[in-house]
Design an enzyme around this catalytic site. Structure first.
Site, mmCIF file in Angstrom:
data_model
loop_
_atom_site.group_PDB
_atom_site.id
_atom_site.type_symbol
_atom_site.label_atom_id
_atom_site.label_comp_id
_atom_site.label_asym_id
_atom_site.label_seq_id
_atom_site.Cartn_x
_atom_site.Cartn_y
_atom_site.Cartn_z
ATOM 1 N N HIS A 214 47.337 36.264 40.445
ATOM 2 C CA HIS A 214 46.488 35.405 41.263
ATOM 3 C C HIS A 214 45.533 34.583 40.403
ATOM 4 C CE1 HIS A 214 44.122 39.239 41.103
ATOM 5 N NE2 HIS A 214 43.090 38.424 41.015
ATOM 6 N N ASP A 244 51.935 40.898 40.810
ATOM 7 C CA ASP A 244 50.727 40.109 40.600
ATOM 8 C C ASP A 244 50.488 40.013 39.095
ATOM 9 O OD1 ASP A 244 48.291 38.865 40.678
ATOM 10 O OD2 ASP A 244 47.218 40.475 41.705
ATOM 11 N N GLY A 331 35.848 39.646 38.899
ATOM 12 C CA GLY A 331 35.912 39.271 37.497
ATOM 13 C C GLY A 331 36.746 40.226 36.666
ATOM 14 N N SER A 333 39.713 41.201 37.492
ATOM 15 C CA SER A 333 41.129 40.906 37.708
ATOM 16 C C SER A 333 41.846 40.598 36.400
ATOM 17 C CB SER A 333 41.280 39.696 38.638
ATOM 18 O OG SER A 333 41.173 40.070 39.974
ATOM 19 N N SER A 349 44.746 44.160 39.797
ATOM 20 C CA SER A 349 45.115 43.224 40.851
ATOM 21 C C SER A 349 43.977 43.042 41.845
ATOM 22 C CB SER A 349 46.377 43.703 41.584
ATOM 23 O OG SER A 349 46.687 42.856 42.672
#
Length: 488
Positions: A214, A244, A331, A333, A349
């Protein structure tokens, strides 16, 4: 021009080295379920070895295999079997596993998950097989109310009490992308921030890194400072759907990308291989917002239904994820999930909750991302084995020495001694490099002073290495390190 050193630094303020990674109680088993077989014939195994044994037994046992998990307290692999065939049980025992006979087969549990996908794909829900209970664990976040809750509850009930359980989460399922520091991109709506996961080598031999899908969908070009020029470009991105993950290639083909995770205070953990996660195993997560946190894997092949960020009535469903009880925040991710012995497991994720109240967090398996992108785990040209050198990186404590990240020559991270450039990264412990080693190129990354905050002390406020609260320090989470460190 000195080569850029793209050290895999995913932020945080944890003053922990590779030799002292485990936080207090990190080895404590959180599983109260006991295998029915108590013969004591099971081998004592490391989590990484348990994962390999589980994969072997799945092939050997076939339809009789109904999942497995790692009992971290006893350091044993527990294997679920649905067959009463003594030969099947004997095979598992001979291999070194503790055997538990259960009612639900793997096929039945997967069928239950398919029913949930068909009837209950609702934003704010997730489900994963929990081999410790031999059931599908269904979770609903705080947004699932009214008719949606009734629909979910009815679907779970139709599966049977012995097949699935439903619990409510106080948080909200969301992807953990935010604006701030770490790896950055400037988009129309402003800055977005994620965390670098693991450095890899792309199929064409170029240096690259993995992060969340993402993040790669949200922006194409990424920088190592908030307003800096792009240093890497998204090559592949998958989100939502079957994963992802993103593969992001460094723009400079001479970038050297060591296979390591920065856990703060100039200390790193060498990443030696990719591995599959095992339920019950202790794992560590590193992210640019909250730093280093530990917990356990609670489920595999998880499905998460995120509220779509582009369609108010839509759902972004992601499948095949690792579920854990490790916390994370915006943040984080893309940040790395790994084991103490240097096995790369996943990329952050999303999930619910935070590092104050806890919650569920989901990770993209690294093995799947590598297979899909054709990338290989490892450095992009840094000296092979140079990072560990003579074992000085954490063992003798010399890396923390006087802030000298080059260790003692033989343990030099780059293998050629050039990670510190002309000594600017070690400097006097000032990681901002005072100009020549300046990460942003026109000033230090923090913008007003050196990145360490006080004499190159990367732990910010003098964090106690043994205190888990200091491993994240939500108030000081940006003092510890940057997303990418090095010299130009």
């Amino acid at each position: 021009m000195p080569k850029r050193k793209a050290a895999i630094a995913v932020g945080g303020v944890a003053a922990l080295g590779a030799a002292a990674l485990l936080l207090p109680n990190a080895n404590a088993s959180q599983d109260d379920n006991q295998a029915s077989d108590t013969t004591g014939s099971a081998k004592t195994l490391k989590a990484a070895d348990a994962s390999g044994l589980a994969a072997q037994l799945q092939k050997i046992l076939g339809d009789a295999f109904a999942g497995s998990y790692y009992d971290s307290g006893k350091q044993q692999l527990v294997v679920n079997v649905v067959s009463g065939d003594n030969n099947v049980i004997l095979q598992a025992k001979k291999a070194g596993a503790l055997v538990r006979q259960v009612e639900n087969s793997a096929a039945e549990l997967k069928a239950a998950a398919r029913t949930l996908k068909t009837k209950a794909t609702i934003p704010g829900t997730s489900w994963a097989v929990d081999p410790r209970t031999d059931k599908v664990l269904v979770t609903a976040d705080s947004t699932v109310t009214g008719a949606k809750w009734d629909r979910l509850q009815s679907t779970v009930k139709s599966l049977g009490a012995d097949m699935a359980t439903l619990k409510k989460s106080s948080g909200t399922f969301k992807t953990f992308v935010s604006g701030g520091d770490a790896i950055f991109s400037q988009v129309q709506g402003g800055n977005v921030r994620c965390s670098l996961g693991f450095n890899v080598t792309a199929s064409d031999g170029s240096p690259a890194f993995l992060t969340a899908g993402h993040c790669g969908v949200a922006a194409k070009d990424w920088s190592d400072s908030q307003n800096g020029r792009p240093i890497a470009t998204v090559d592949q991105a998958t989100f939502p759907g079957q994963g992802d993950f993103s593969l992001v290639k460094y723009n400079d083909p001479n970038t050297q990308a060591p296979s390591e995770v920065n856990v703060g205070n100039g200390r790193t953990v060498q990443i030696k291989q990719a591995a599959d996660a095992t339920v019950g195993a202790t794992v560590f997560r590193m992210g640019s917002t909250t730093g280093l946190h530990d917990g356990q894997v609670t489920g595999l092949d998880a499905t998460v239904n995120f509220q779509s960020e582009t369609d108010p009535n839509g759902v972004d469903t992601v499948t095949g994820l690792i579920q854990t009880n490790v916390c994370a925040e915006a943040g984080d991710s893309g940040g790395s999930l790994f084991t103490q012995d240097g096995s790369a497991l996943g990329l952050t994720s999303g999930g619910s909750g935070d590092c104050t109240n806890g919650g569920e967090t989901f990770f993209q398996p690294v093995t799947t991302a590598l297979q899909a992108t054709g990338a290989t785990l490892g450095d992009g040209g840094a000296g092979a084995g140079g990072q560990a050198g003579a074992g000085d990186q954490a063992g003798a404590g010399d890396q923390a020495g006087a802030g000298d990240q080059s260790g003692a020559g033989a343990g030099d991270q780059s293998g050629a001694g050039d990670q510190a450039g002309a000594g600017d990264q070690a400097g006097a412990g000032d990681q901002s490099g005072a100009g020549a080693g300046d990460q942003s190129g026109a000033g230090d990354q923090s913008g007003a002073g050196d990145e360490a905050g006080a004499g190159g002390d990367q732990i910010g406020g003098g964090a106690d290495p043994s205190a888990p609260s200091d491993a994240s320090g939500s108030g000081a989470a940006h003092d510890g390190s940057s997303s990418l460190t090095g010299t130009r």
